[in-house]
Design a protein around this motif. Structure first.
Motif, short mmCIF file in Angstrom:
data_model
loop_
_atom_site.label_atom_id
_atom_site.label_comp_id
_atom_site.label_asym_id
_atom_site.label_seq_id
_atom_site.Cartn_x
_atom_site.Cartn_y
_atom_site.Cartn_z
N TYR A 61 -13.92 3.09 -25.59
CA TYR A 61 -14.54 3.92 -26.61
C TYR A 61 -14.03 5.35 -26.57
O TYR A 61 -14.11 6.07 -27.57
N SER A 62 -13.45 5.74 -25.46
CA SER A 62 -12.77 7.05 -25.43
C SER A 62 -11.56 7.00 -26.36
O SER A 62 -11.22 8.00 -27.02
N ALA A 63 -10.91 5.83 -26.43
CA ALA A 63 -9.76 5.68 -27.33
C ALA A 63 -10.19 5.80 -28.79
O ALA A 63 -9.46 6.36 -29.62
N GLU A 64 -11.40 5.31 -29.10
CA GLU A 64 -11.89 5.44 -30.47
C GLU A 64 -12.16 6.90 -30.82
O GLU A 64 -11.85 7.35 -31.93
N VAL A 65 -12.73 7.64 -29.88
CA VAL A 65 -12.97 9.06 -30.12
C VAL A 65 -11.65 9.80 -30.30
O VAL A 65 -11.48 10.61 -31.21
N ALA A 66 -10.69 9.50 -29.42
CA ALA A 66 -9.39 10.16 -29.51
C ALA A 66 -8.71 9.83 -30.84
O ALA A 66 -8.10 10.72 -31.48
N LYS A 67 -8.80 8.58 -31.29
CA LYS A 67 -8.17 8.19 -32.55
C LYS A 67 -8.77 8.97 -33.71
O LYS A 67 -8.05 9.43 -34.63
N ALA A 68 -10.10 9.15 -33.69
CA ALA A 68 -10.75 9.94 -34.74
C ALA A 68 -10.29 11.39 -34.69
O ALA A 68 -10.01 12.01 -35.73
N LEU A 69 -10.17 11.95 -33.49
CA LEU A 69 -9.70 13.34 -33.35
C LEU A 69 -8.26 13.47 -33.81
O LEU A 69 -7.90 14.46 -34.48
N TRP A 70 -7.40 12.51 -33.44
CA TRP A 70 -6.01 12.54 -33.89
C TRP A 70 -5.92 12.52 -35.41
O TRP A 70 -5.08 13.19 -36.01
N GLY A 71 -6.80 11.73 -36.04
CA GLY A 71 -6.78 11.64 -37.50
C GLY A 71 -7.06 12.96 -38.18
O GLY A 71 -6.67 13.17 -39.34
N PHE A 72 -7.74 13.87 -37.48
CA PHE A 72 -8.03 15.19 -38.04
C PHE A 72 -7.09 16.27 -37.50
O PHE A 72 -7.33 17.46 -37.72
N GLY A 73 -6.05 15.86 -36.78
CA GLY A 73 -5.04 16.82 -36.37
C GLY A 73 -5.05 17.26 -34.92
O GLY A 73 -4.28 18.14 -34.54
N TRP A 74 -5.92 16.69 -34.10
CA TRP A 74 -5.88 17.03 -32.67
C TRP A 74 -4.61 16.45 -32.07
O TRP A 74 -4.23 15.30 -32.34
N HIS A 75 -3.92 17.22 -31.22
CA HIS A 75 -2.63 16.78 -30.67
C HIS A 75 -2.68 16.50 -29.18
O HIS A 75 -1.64 16.27 -28.55
N GLY A 76 -3.86 16.51 -28.61
CA GLY A 76 -3.95 16.31 -27.17
C GLY A 76 -3.70 14.87 -26.76
O GLY A 76 -3.91 13.93 -27.54
N PRO A 77 -3.24 14.65 -25.50
CA PRO A 77 -3.04 13.28 -25.01
C PRO A 77 -4.36 12.67 -24.55
O PRO A 77 -5.30 13.38 -24.20
#
Length: 327
Positions: free
Chosen positions: A303-319
């Protein structure tokens, strides 16, 4: 009246009969050898009462003036008698007395001054020692460790640092003690282990974590995987009412809400509120992710991957960082 007279050993002076009765009532029929001596009852009289089946030995130097099973209150009194003057209830037992945890069968936990000779007696009493006993006691009846010290003791008794943080968060968010009081005690009298972890848990609560589930998300999803920390307990107006969201990322310019559903979310009125919040978020163009106990306990990595995917979709560039639990 004749029965009452038979319960009082003949060695007890008549003038002290009332004192004897009051002591046994206060200690639930249990008495220590030093107390017996103060009533002129020596070793021979103790042995005679034991052999006659009127008394029973509970633990070293402590006797019950009755036979048969030992009620819990009598065992607690026996543990305090065994610990000696200035001994206090602590740890699990103090937590039970404060109403922080449910009472369970098992040994009584007492804390005694550091120089005291009492040692733990399996299945009956667990003895802890403190050099600062005067500073941790609350003069209740029976005496207990303070609420803050009890919370710390129960957390430190956990078998791992992570479990200690969860326990601390659960106790404080259930209002067992105030965060500021626990922090003060941690700084004044550092525990033998987990101090840094417990201070971190306090930091998270002061930043808005208000439940064990929120703590689980903050540690096992965000911190463990390098996801930025959300802002917590953020207000939103829905249907003219001020409602609170558990975690949002608006401070990063990202309209993402994470809602954490604990047991109260099963209540009809809470479920309706959550549906209205979800609809309001969707109409405002926000993304909303919802997690509960089961998924975050069993597989926080997924579920951390789901949060990261949502953040990436809005432009977050962190690993997305891997943690020891990641496969």
């Amino acid at each position: 009246m004749a029965e009452q007279r038979r319960l009082i050993p003949v060695q007890v002076p008549t003038a002290r009969h009332d004192e004897w009765r009051r002591l046994l009532v206060a200690q639930h029929g249990v008495i220590a050898v030093d107390q017996l001596r103060s009533f002129s009852i020596g070793r021979n009289a103790i042995t005679a009462n034991l052999h006659a089946g009127r008394w029973q030995q509970v633990m070293p130097r402590v006797y019950a003036t009755f036979t048969g099973p030992l009620p819990r209150d009598a065992l607690v009194a026996a543990a305090l008698c065994y610990g000696g003057p200035d001994s206090i209830l602590s740890h699990q037992t103090a937590a039970e007395r404060w109403g922080m945890v449910r009472a369970v069968e098992g040994p009584v936990h007492v804390t005694v001054p550091y120089h005291r000779s009492a040692v733990s007696q399996p299945a009956l009493v667990v003895v802890h020692r403190s050099r600062a006993i005067r500073h941790i006691v609350v003069e209740t009846e029976p005496p207990l460790t303070s609420r803050a010290d009890t919370v710390i003791d129960v957390a430190v008794a956990e078998l791992s640092e992570r479990a200690a943080m969860k326990q601390l968060t659960a106790l404080i968010t259930n209002r067992a003690a105030a965060t500021v009081q626990v922090r003060t005690q941690l700084e004044l009298r550092p525990p033998p282990r987990y101090r840094a972890a417990l201070l971190q848990a306090l930091d998270r609560m002061e930043q808005g974590v208000q439940s064990p589930l929120e703590e689980l998300f903050a540690v096992d999803v965000e911190i463990a995987h390098g996801i930025p920390s959300a802002r917590r307990q953020e207000p939103f107006i829905v249907d003219g009412r001020r409602l609170i969201e558990d975690a949002v990322y608006d401070h990063m310019g990202i309209p993402l809400t994470v809602r954490l559903d604990g047991s109260t979310h099963l209540l009809p009125e809470v479920a309706l509120r959550d549906r209205r919040r979800g609809n309001a978020a969707a109409l405002a163009g926000r993304t909303c992710l919802v997690f509960g106990w089961d998924e975050l306990t069993e597989n926080p990595c997924r579920y951390s991957a789901e949060v990261a995917k949502a953040l990436w979709g809005f432009g977050w560039h962190g690993p997305l960082r891997t943690c020891p639990r990641c496969s």
